[in-house]
Design a protein around this motif. Structure first.
Motif, PDB file in Angstrom:
ATOM      1  N   GLU A   1      35.394  32.354  33.825  1.00  0.00           N
ATOM      2  CA  GLU A   1      34.489  32.703  34.919  1.00  0.00           C
ATOM      3  C   GLU A   1      35.205  32.651  36.263  1.00  0.00           C
ATOM      4  O   GLU A   1      34.958  33.482  37.139  1.00  0.00           O
ATOM      5  CB  GLU A   1      33.272  31.759  34.952  1.00  0.00           C
ATOM      6  CG  GLU A   1      32.443  31.757  33.693  1.00  0.00           C
ATOM      7  CD  GLU A   1      32.990  30.784  32.647  1.00  0.00           C
ATOM      8  OE1 GLU A   1      33.759  29.867  32.992  1.00  0.00           O
ATOM      9  OE2 GLU A   1      32.648  30.968  31.467  1.00  0.00           O
ATOM     10  N   THR A   2      36.090  31.680  36.430  1.00  0.00           N
ATOM     11  CA  THR A   2      36.839  31.562  37.681  1.00  0.00           C
ATOM     12  C   THR A   2      37.718  32.782  37.896  1.00  0.00           C
ATOM     13  O   THR A   2      37.758  33.341  38.993  1.00  0.00           O
ATOM     14  CB  THR A   2      37.706  30.285  37.684  1.00  0.00           C
ATOM     15  OG1 THR A   2      36.855  29.149  37.527  1.00  0.00           O
ATOM     16  CG2 THR A   2      38.505  30.154  38.952  1.00  0.00           C
ATOM     17  N   VAL A   3      38.389  33.213  36.851  1.00  0.00           N
ATOM     18  CA  VAL A   3      39.250  34.393  36.946  1.00  0.00           C
ATOM     19  C   VAL A   3      38.407  35.605  37.327  1.00  0.00           C
ATOM     20  O   VAL A   3      38.740  36.345  38.258  1.00  0.00           O
ATOM     21  CB  VAL A   3      40.010  34.648  35.623  1.00  0.00           C
ATOM     22  CG1 VAL A   3      40.819  35.933  35.709  1.00  0.00           C
ATOM     23  CG2 VAL A   3      40.898  33.461  35.275  1.00  0.00           C
ATOM     24  N   ARG A   4      37.310  35.797  36.626  1.00  0.00           N
ATOM     25  CA  ARG A   4      36.426  36.939  36.902  1.00  0.00           C
ATOM     26  C   ARG A   4      35.871  36.876  38.325  1.00  0.00           C
ATOM     27  O   ARG A   4      35.904  37.876  39.062  1.00  0.00           O
ATOM     28  CB  ARG A   4      35.278  36.994  35.893  1.00  0.00           C
ATOM     29  CG  ARG A   4      34.377  38.215  36.082  1.00  0.00           C
ATOM     30  CD  ARG A   4      33.149  38.217  35.184  1.00  0.00           C
ATOM     31  NE  ARG A   4      32.315  37.059  35.485  1.00  0.00           N
ATOM     32  CZ  ARG A   4      32.029  36.092  34.629  1.00  0.00           C
ATOM     33  NH1 ARG A   4      32.502  36.126  33.415  1.00  0.00           N
ATOM     34  NH2 ARG A   4      31.275  35.082  34.982  1.00  0.00           N
ATOM     35  N   ASP A   5      35.377  35.731  38.735  1.00  0.00           N
ATOM     36  CA  ASP A   5      34.787  35.601  40.073  1.00  0.00           C
ATOM     37  C   ASP A   5      35.817  35.818  41.173  1.00  0.00           C
ATOM     38  O   ASP A   5      35.540  36.507  42.164  1.00  0.00           O
ATOM     39  CB  ASP A   5      34.133  34.224  40.241  1.00  0.00           C
ATOM     40  CG  ASP A   5      32.903  34.048  39.365  1.00  0.00           C
ATOM     41  OD1 ASP A   5      32.386  35.062  38.826  1.00  0.00           O
ATOM     42  OD2 ASP A   5      32.463  32.892  39.205  1.00  0.00           O
ATOM     43  N   GLU A   6      36.986  35.233  41.014  1.00  0.00           N
ATOM     44  CA  GLU A   6      38.034  35.412  42.025  1.00  0.00           C
ATOM     45  C   GLU A   6      38.481  36.864  42.107  1.00  0.00           C
ATOM     46  O   GLU A   6      38.697  37.398  43.193  1.00  0.00           O
ATOM     47  CB  GLU A   6      39.236  34.506  41.735  1.00  0.00           C
ATOM     48  CG  GLU A   6      38.976  33.040  41.946  1.00  0.00           C
ATOM     49  CD  GLU A   6      38.787  32.647  43.408  1.00  0.00           C
ATOM     50  OE1 GLU A   6      39.084  33.447  44.322  1.00  0.00           O
ATOM     51  OE2 GLU A   6      38.336  31.512  43.634  1.00  0.00           O
ATOM     52  N   PHE A   7      38.597  37.525  40.951  1.00  0.00           N
ATOM     53  CA  PHE A   7      38.974  38.929  40.934  1.00  0.00           C
ATOM     54  C   PHE A   7      37.901  39.775  41.621  1.00  0.00           C
ATOM     55  O   PHE A   7      38.208  40.629  42.455  1.00  0.00           O
ATOM     56  CB  PHE A   7      39.213  39.417  39.506  1.00  0.00           C
ATOM     57  CG  PHE A   7      39.492  40.891  39.442  1.00  0.00           C
ATOM     58  CD1 PHE A   7      40.713  41.396  39.859  1.00  0.00           C
ATOM     59  CD2 PHE A   7      38.521  41.774  38.997  1.00  0.00           C
ATOM     60  CE1 PHE A   7      40.973  42.758  39.821  1.00  0.00           C
ATOM     61  CE2 PHE A   7      38.773  43.126  38.953  1.00  0.00           C
ATOM     62  CZ  PHE A   7      39.998  43.622  39.366  1.00  0.00           C
ATOM     63  N   HIS A   8      36.645  39.561  41.283  1.00  0.00           N
ATOM     64  CA  HIS A   8      35.550  40.324  41.892  1.00  0.00           C
ATOM     65  C   HIS A   8      35.513  40.108  43.406  1.00  0.00           C
ATOM     66  O   HIS A   8      35.323  41.072  44.164  1.00  0.00           O
ATOM     67  CB  HIS A   8      34.218  39.939  41.274  1.00  0.00           C
ATOM     68  CG  HIS A   8      34.004  40.525  39.916  1.00  0.00           C
ATOM     69  ND1 HIS A   8      32.814  40.435  39.244  1.00  0.00           N
ATOM     70  CD2 HIS A   8      34.816  41.224  39.093  1.00  0.00           C
ATOM     71  CE1 HIS A   8      32.902  41.036  38.072  1.00  0.00           C
ATOM     72  NE2 HIS A   8      34.117  41.509  37.963  1.00  0.00           N
ATOM     73  N   ASN A   9      35.672  38.866  43.853  1.00  0.00           N
ATOM     74  CA  ASN A   9      35.662  38.577  45.294  1.00  0.00           C
ATOM     75  C   ASN A   9      36.822  39.273  46.004  1.00  0.00           C
ATOM     76  O   ASN A   9      36.651  39.822  47.093  1.00  0.00           O
ATOM     77  CB  ASN A   9      35.722  37.072  45.547  1.00  0.00           C
ATOM     78  CG  ASN A   9      34.461  36.355  45.124  1.00  0.00           C
ATOM     79  OD1 ASN A   9      33.405  36.953  44.989  1.00  0.00           O
ATOM     80  ND2 ASN A   9      34.586  35.068  44.874  1.00  0.00           N
ATOM     81  N   PHE A  10      37.991  39.237  45.393  1.00  0.00           N
ATOM     82  CA  PHE A  10      39.151  39.892  45.987  1.00  0.00           C
ATOM     83  C   PHE A  10      38.930  41.400  46.052  1.00  0.00           C
ATOM     84  O   PHE A  10      39.162  42.038  47.079  1.00  0.00           O
ATOM     85  CB  PHE A  10      40.414  39.571  45.177  1.00  0.00           C
ATOM     86  CG  PHE A  10      41.626  40.333  45.626  1.00  0.00           C
ATOM     87  CD1 PHE A  10      42.192  40.101  46.869  1.00  0.00           C
ATOM     88  CD2 PHE A  10      42.194  41.296  44.803  1.00  0.00           C
ATOM     89  CE1 PHE A  10      43.315  40.801  47.292  1.00  0.00           C
ATOM     90  CE2 PHE A  10      43.314  42.006  45.215  1.00  0.00           C
ATOM     91  CZ  PHE A  10      43.869  41.761  46.460  1.00  0.00           C
ATOM     92  N   LEU A  11      38.460  41.974  44.966  1.00  0.00           N
ATOM     93  CA  LEU A  11      38.219  43.411  44.933  1.00  0.00           C
ATOM     94  C   LEU A  11      37.167  43.818  45.963  1.00  0.00           C
ATOM     95  O   LEU A  11      37.327  44.828  46.657  1.00  0.00           O
ATOM     96  CB  LEU A  11      37.798  43.840  43.531  1.00  0.00           C
ATOM     97  CG  LEU A  11      37.698  45.334  43.295  1.00  0.00           C
ATOM     98  CD1 LEU A  11      39.012  46.041  43.608  1.00  0.00           C
ATOM     99  CD2 LEU A  11      37.281  45.604  41.859  1.00  0.00           C
TER     100      LEU A  11
END
Length: 135
Positions: free
Chosen positions: A104-114
């Motif tokens: 979830e951390t990977v997904r959330d950080e990626f989404h926030n960056f994108l």
């Protein structure tokens, strides 16, 4: 020979992104953001981070906010402290990632960056359109 993979990504609110996995510098035109993923267990990767940042971020005139680093450990890797990343990247957000332990951390950080990259891109596009309309 240059090899790369490309994937389309729907970012919500009408935003779209094309993700490119590069193995050379051949495809850098029109870059709006850079996500560097490296293995902190590979000492050569720590040494290459500064080169990658210079080549893919600085040479494109991107801001540090348009770059993020994922220090990704494989699930089977020993839990050791990684060496320090290059001082050139001191203002770039670096996230420790492991898909087995914190997907979830990977997904959330990626989404926030994108989302941030898309927002910066749309702001830049709007500024360019206003500039054209005012001339």
């Amino acid at each position: 020979m240059t090899r790369w993979r490309s994937a389309k990504y729907e970012a919500g609110k009408g935003g779209k992104a094309e993700l490119r996995d590069l193995e050379s510098e051949a495809f850098q035109k029109d870059t709006n953001g850079v996500l560097i993923i490296y293995n902190p267990d590979q000492s050569s990767h720590d040494q290459e981070l500064g080169t990658w940042y210079t080549q893919f971020v600085q040479s494109q005139g991107l801001k540090d906010s348009q770059c993020m680093v994922f220090a990704h450990r494989r699930p089977s890797a020993a839990d050791t402290t990684r060496s320090e990343i290059s001082s050139v990247l001191s203002r770039v957000k670096c996230i420790q990632t492991n898909l087995d332990e914190e997907p979830e951390t990977v997904r959330d950080e990626f989404h926030n960056f994108l989302a941030k990259v898309i927002s910066n891109w749309t702001d830049k596009r709007d500024q360019e359109e206003l500039s054209i309309m005012n001339t």
